[in-house]
Scaffold this motif. Structure first.
Motif, PDB file in Angstrom:
ATOM      1  N   ARG A  50       0.832  -1.211   0.000  1.00 53.31           N
ATOM      2  CA  ARG A  50       0.000   0.000   0.000  1.00 53.31           C
ATOM      3  C   ARG A  50       0.864   1.258   0.000  1.00 53.31           C
ATOM      4  O   ARG A  50       0.561   2.231  -0.674  1.00 53.31           O
ATOM      5  CB  ARG A  50      -0.944   0.001   1.216  1.00 53.31           C
ATOM      6  CG  ARG A  50      -2.009  -1.103   1.157  1.00 53.31           C
ATOM      7  CD  ARG A  50      -3.097  -0.894   2.198  1.00 53.31           C
ATOM      8  NE  ARG A  50      -2.657  -1.308   3.519  1.00 53.31           N
ATOM      9  CZ  ARG A  50      -2.968  -2.479   4.102  1.00 53.31           C
ATOM     10  NH1 ARG A  50      -3.738  -3.344   3.478  1.00 53.31           N
ATOM     11  NH2 ARG A  50      -2.543  -2.776   5.307  1.00 53.31           N
ATOM     12  N   LEU A  51       1.967   1.206   0.738  1.00 51.07           N
ATOM     13  CA  LEU A  51       2.858   2.364   0.824  1.00 51.07           C
ATOM     14  C   LEU A  51       3.547   2.631  -0.522  1.00 51.07           C
ATOM     15  O   LEU A  51       3.611   3.768  -0.997  1.00 51.07           O
ATOM     16  CB  LEU A  51       3.910   2.068   1.915  1.00 51.07           C
ATOM     17  CG  LEU A  51       4.624   3.209   2.599  1.00 51.07           C
ATOM     18  CD1 LEU A  51       3.661   4.198   3.226  1.00 51.07           C
ATOM     19  CD2 LEU A  51       5.563   2.643   3.682  1.00 51.07           C
ATOM     20  N   VAL A  52       4.015   1.560  -1.160  1.00 46.26           N
ATOM     21  CA  VAL A  52       4.692   1.691  -2.463  1.00 46.26           C
ATOM     22  C   VAL A  52       3.710   2.247  -3.500  1.00 46.26           C
ATOM     23  O   VAL A  52       4.043   3.158  -4.270  1.00 46.26           O
ATOM     24  CB  VAL A  52       5.268   0.327  -2.919  1.00 46.26           C
ATOM     25  CG1 VAL A  52       5.661   0.346  -4.389  1.00 46.26           C
ATOM     26  CG2 VAL A  52       6.464  -0.051  -2.059  1.00 46.26           C
ATOM     27  N   LEU A  53       2.491   1.716  -3.481  1.00 41.17           N
ATOM     28  CA  LEU A  53       1.488   2.167  -4.448  1.00 41.17           C
ATOM     29  C   LEU A  53       1.193   3.653  -4.255  1.00 41.17           C
ATOM     30  O   LEU A  53       1.133   4.422  -5.217  1.00 41.17           O
ATOM     31  CB  LEU A  53       0.212   1.325  -4.276  1.00 41.17           C
ATOM     32  CG  LEU A  53      -0.848   1.502  -5.344  1.00 41.17           C
ATOM     33  CD1 LEU A  53      -0.310   1.085  -6.721  1.00 41.17           C
ATOM     34  CD2 LEU A  53      -2.082   0.643  -5.018  1.00 41.17           C
ATOM     35  N   LYS A  54       1.044   4.051  -2.996  1.00 41.85           N
ATOM     36  CA  LYS A  54       0.688   5.441  -2.716  1.00 41.85           C
ATOM     37  C   LYS A  54       1.841   6.407  -3.029  1.00 41.85           C
ATOM     38  O   LYS A  54       1.659   7.447  -3.658  1.00 41.85           O
ATOM     39  CB  LYS A  54       0.286   5.557  -1.234  1.00 41.85           C
ATOM     40  CG  LYS A  54      -0.064   6.941  -0.762  1.00 41.85           C
ATOM     41  CD  LYS A  54      -1.388   7.380  -1.358  1.00 41.85           C
ATOM     42  CE  LYS A  54      -1.672   8.830  -1.035  1.00 41.85           C
ATOM     43  NZ  LYS A  54      -2.868   9.015  -0.288  1.00 41.85           N
ATOM     44  N   VAL A  55       3.060   6.033  -2.595  1.00 46.91           N
ATOM     45  CA  VAL A  55       4.171   6.986  -2.674  1.00 46.91           C
ATOM     46  C   VAL A  55       4.892   6.910  -4.019  1.00 46.91           C
ATOM     47  O   VAL A  55       5.213   7.934  -4.619  1.00 46.91           O
ATOM     48  CB  VAL A  55       5.182   6.741  -1.514  1.00 46.91           C
ATOM     49  CG1 VAL A  55       6.362   7.689  -1.601  1.00 46.91           C
ATOM     50  CG2 VAL A  55       4.477   6.892  -0.175  1.00 46.91           C
ATOM     51  N   LEU A  56       5.142   5.688  -4.503  1.00 43.16           N
ATOM     52  CA  LEU A  56       5.900   5.552  -5.762  1.00 43.16           C
ATOM     53  C   LEU A  56       4.977   5.307  -6.945  1.00 43.16           C
ATOM     54  O   LEU A  56       5.430   5.253  -8.090  1.00 43.16           O
ATOM     55  CB  LEU A  56       6.919   4.413  -5.649  1.00 43.16           C
ATOM     56  CG  LEU A  56       7.978   4.530  -4.539  1.00 43.16           C
ATOM     57  CD1 LEU A  56       8.895   3.317  -4.556  1.00 43.16           C
ATOM     58  CD2 LEU A  56       8.799   5.810  -4.690  1.00 43.16           C
ATOM     59  N   SER A  59      16.203   0.482   5.289  1.00 39.39           N
ATOM     60  CA  SER A  59      16.872   1.588   4.595  1.00 39.39           C
ATOM     61  C   SER A  59      16.381   2.942   5.106  1.00 39.39           C
ATOM     62  O   SER A  59      15.232   3.083   5.527  1.00 39.39           O
ATOM     63  CB  SER A  59      16.616   1.502   3.087  1.00 39.39           C
ATOM     64  OG  SER A  59      17.264   2.583   2.432  1.00 39.39           O
ATOM     65  N   ASN A  60      17.287   3.915   5.027  1.00 38.67           N
ATOM     66  CA  ASN A  60      16.923   5.314   5.338  1.00 38.67           C
ATOM     67  C   ASN A  60      17.051   6.193   4.093  1.00 38.67           C
ATOM     68  O   ASN A  60      17.182   7.404   4.193  1.00 38.67           O
ATOM     69  CB  ASN A  60      17.817   5.868   6.453  1.00 38.67           C
ATOM     70  CG  ASN A  60      19.285   5.856   6.056  1.00 38.67           C
ATOM     71  OD1 ASN A  60      19.654   5.291   5.021  1.00 38.67           O
ATOM     72  ND2 ASN A  60      20.118   6.478   6.856  1.00 38.67           N
ATOM     73  N   GLY A  61      17.064   5.550   2.928  1.00 37.71           N
ATOM     74  CA  GLY A  61      17.187   6.308   1.685  1.00 37.71           C
ATOM     75  C   GLY A  61      18.632   6.432   1.223  1.00 37.71           C
ATOM     76  O   GLY A  61      18.897   6.820   0.093  1.00 37.71           O
ATOM     77  N   LEU A 120      12.031   4.516  -1.896  1.00 35.62           N
ATOM     78  CA  LEU A 120      10.859   4.856  -1.087  1.00 35.62           C
ATOM     79  C   LEU A 120      11.277   5.699   0.123  1.00 35.62           C
ATOM     80  O   LEU A 120      10.669   6.741   0.417  1.00 35.62           O
ATOM     81  CB  LEU A 120      10.157   3.566  -0.634  1.00 35.62           C
ATOM     82  CG  LEU A 120       8.910   3.729   0.212  1.00 35.62           C
ATOM     83  CD1 LEU A 120       7.801   4.449  -0.566  1.00 35.62           C
ATOM     84  CD2 LEU A 120       8.382   2.356   0.679  1.00 35.62           C
ATOM     85  N   ALA A 121      12.317   5.254   0.809  1.00 32.13           N
ATOM     86  CA  ALA A 121      12.770   5.980   2.011  1.00 32.13           C
ATOM     87  C   ALA A 121      13.287   7.364   1.619  1.00 32.13           C
ATOM     88  O   ALA A 121      13.102   8.338   2.355  1.00 32.13           O
ATOM     89  CB  ALA A 121      13.844   5.181   2.730  1.00 32.13           C
ATOM     90  N   LYS A 122      13.912   7.449   0.453  1.00 31.20           N
ATOM     91  CA  LYS A 122      14.436   8.742  -0.011  1.00 31.20           C
ATOM     92  C   LYS A 122      13.294   9.707  -0.348  1.00 31.20           C
ATOM     93  O   LYS A 122      13.296  10.862   0.064  1.00 31.20           O
ATOM     94  CB  LYS A 122      15.312   8.512  -1.251  1.00 31.20           C
ATOM     95  CG  LYS A 122      16.369   9.552  -1.397  1.00 31.20           C
ATOM     96  CD  LYS A 122      17.285   9.263  -2.574  1.00 31.20           C
ATOM     97  CE  LYS A 122      18.437  10.232  -2.544  1.00 31.20           C
ATOM     98  NZ  LYS A 122      19.673   9.678  -2.044  1.00 31.20           N
ATOM     99  N   VAL A 123      12.314   9.191  -1.102  1.00 30.60           N
ATOM    100  CA  VAL A 123      11.176  10.041  -1.476  1.00 30.60           C
ATOM    101  C   VAL A 123      10.452  10.531  -0.217  1.00 30.60           C
ATOM    102  O   VAL A 123       9.914  11.644  -0.187  1.00 30.60           O
ATOM    103  CB  VAL A 123      10.207   9.281  -2.421  1.00 30.60           C
ATOM    104  CG1 VAL A 123       8.942  10.070  -2.666  1.00 30.60           C
ATOM    105  CG2 VAL A 123      10.887   8.962  -3.743  1.00 30.60           C
ATOM    106  N   LEU A 124      10.469   9.710   0.832  1.00 33.35           N
ATOM    107  CA  LEU A 124       9.819  10.118   2.085  1.00 33.35           C
ATOM    108  C   LEU A 124      10.729  11.029   2.925  1.00 33.35           C
ATOM    109  O   LEU A 124      10.435  11.295   4.098  1.00 33.35           O
ATOM    110  CB  LEU A 124       9.390   8.887   2.890  1.00 33.35           C
ATOM    111  CG  LEU A 124       8.185   8.133   2.317  1.00 33.35           C
ATOM    112  CD1 LEU A 124       7.910   6.859   3.106  1.00 33.35           C
ATOM    113  CD2 LEU A 124       6.936   9.012   2.309  1.00 33.35           C
TER     114      LEU A 124
END
Ligand SMILES: NC(=O)C1=CN([C@@H]2O[C@H](COP(=O)(O)OP(=O)(O)OC[C@H]3O[C@@H](n4cnc5c(N)ncnc54)[C@H](O)[C@@H]3O)[C@@H](O)[C@H]2O)[C@@H](O)CC1
Ligand SMILES: Nc1ncnc2c1ncn2[C@@H]1O[C@H](COP(=O)(O)OP(=O)(O)OP(=O)(O)O)[C@@H](O)[C@H]1O
Ligand SMILES: [Mg+2]
Length: 321
Positions: free
Chosen positions: A184-190, A225-227, A206-210
């Motif tokens: 759900r997180l990948v779909l929403k953010v990426l 990961s922290n991006g 994902l961590a970088k975009v956030l």
């Protein structure tokens, strides 16, 4: 999986776990609060909060709904339980003004305590009631105001996935999604599907975009990961997939993250990221405890059995004396 990805979880556990010292006072080994627990779910917040104590935190609080509180208290006298959160049914006949006042009261009660905590765990067994989640959004903003780290799990991830700003660019946020929560997180953010071929690169993106939050993606190997960096923990755990193991993990991340922060603030030469260290340590310990519980209980292994093995597993890596 490339070997450079794999973290040395035992070394991290030895690094961050503080020694037991007669000079230390109550609270110095960690004060954790879990925001979670509603009519449906009382096990999840209990598992997270009791795991924190079993690992070595001094105090563990639970902020839950009024219905959940007596149940959670009855599981354990060790936990400090606050019957505070309210669900929509309480406010069904309220005016807008009365709703706003009640929310202010709930957030005000948490505000009285928040500076005492080293880390929050937001979401185990929280449920998805809209009124309750609105209050929890405000608690997250409060935590950010105080620079308090928080681990977001379970229904906290449902909230965050729909309101990304709550965690965006907050480096003290740790998200611990399971397979569904991650999808759900990948779909929403990426805006795409989960990349099974290249999970490390996708997690880093994902961590970088956030904005540099830390993400612990749970699965056969836990990926963190922290991006910037990506680490994995693949120590053999257990083939039992009973519910509640993620709750142990979220409570454990909170404790190890707090310990890592304490360690790093006392040693300027240490450049490691406390959230990454906390995730590696928690994942490693959970897997060790799950493996030990499975050797004892086989098919009947339950989350409580794994919790009972946390102490013995940590003792095997960092003996108390
Ligand atoms: N005893 C308790 O009170 C527990 C409460 N829990 C709480 O329950 C709430 C909902 O969490 P869930 O983890 O159930 O929500 P999810 O949305 O992750 O899971 C929902 C469904 O997904 C399915 N699923 C799980 N792993 C899968 C996989 N690898 N592939 C495909 N489908 C899969 C499960 O069968 C489940 O029916 C949260 O608040 C959570 O904290 C859980 O932590 C479990 C224990
Ligand atoms: N396929 C697997 N093989 C080995 N270990 C796994 C596997 N899937 C998950 N785990 C381990 O179990 C832990 C909990 O992950 P899981 O995916 O069960 O979380 P969850 O669904 O949030 O649990 P909960 O029921 O508490 O909500 C992870 O940290 C991981 O170490
Ligand atoms: Mg979960």
């Amino acid at each position: 999986m490339s070997s450079t990805l794999e973290a040395d979880a035992e070394s991290v556990l030895r690094l961050v776990t503080p020694s037991l010292d007669l000079k230390r006072h109550k609270g110095q080994a960690g004060k954790i609060a879990v925001i979670g627990g509603c009519r449906e779910y009382t096990g999840a917040p209990y598992f997270a909060a009791i795991s924190a104590l079993k690992i070595g935190a001094d105090l563990s609080h639970v902020f839950c709904t009024k219905d959940a509180a007596p149940v959670i208290k009855s599981y354990s006298p060790e936990l400090i339980v606050h019957p505070l959160l309210e669900e929509s049914y309480t406010v069904s006949n309220f005016s807008e003004e009365e709703r706003r006042k009640l929310q202010e009261k709930v957030v005000g009660e948490v505000d009285k305590w928040i500076e005492r905590f080293d880390c929050l765990v937001i979401g185990p067994g929280l449920g998805r009631d809209p009124f309750l989640l609105e209050c929890v959004s405000k608690i997250m903003l409060l935590a950010r105001k105080f620079n308090l780290p928080f681990v977001v799990d379970g229904d906290g991830l449902f909230l965050v996935t729909n309101s990304i700003d709550l965690v965006n660019s907050y480096p003290l946020a740790v998200l611990t999604p399971n397979v569904n929560e991650y999808k759900r997180l990948v779909l929403k953010v990426l805006n795409c599907e989960v990349d099974e071929e290249n999970p490390e690169d996708q997690l880093r993106s994902l961590a970088k975009v956030l904005g540099g939050v830390t993400i612990l993606k749970k699965g056969r190997s836990d990926l963190i990961s922290n991006g910037e960096i990506v680490k994995s923990v693949s120590i053999y755990g257990s083939p039992r997939r009973c519910g509640g193991q993620g709750d142990i993990l979220s409570g454990s991340v909170a404790v190890f993250l707090s310990w890592a922060q304490q360690l790093i603030s006392g040693h300027e030469s240490l450049s490691e990221n406390p959230a990454i260290l906390g995730c590696i340590a928690a994942s490693g310990l959970l897997r060790k405890a799950a493996s030990l519980a499975f050797t004892k209980h086989k098919r009947s292994t339950l989350t409580s059995d794994i919790i009972a093995c946390l102490g013995e597993s940590l003792e095997g890596i960092c003996p108390a004396s």
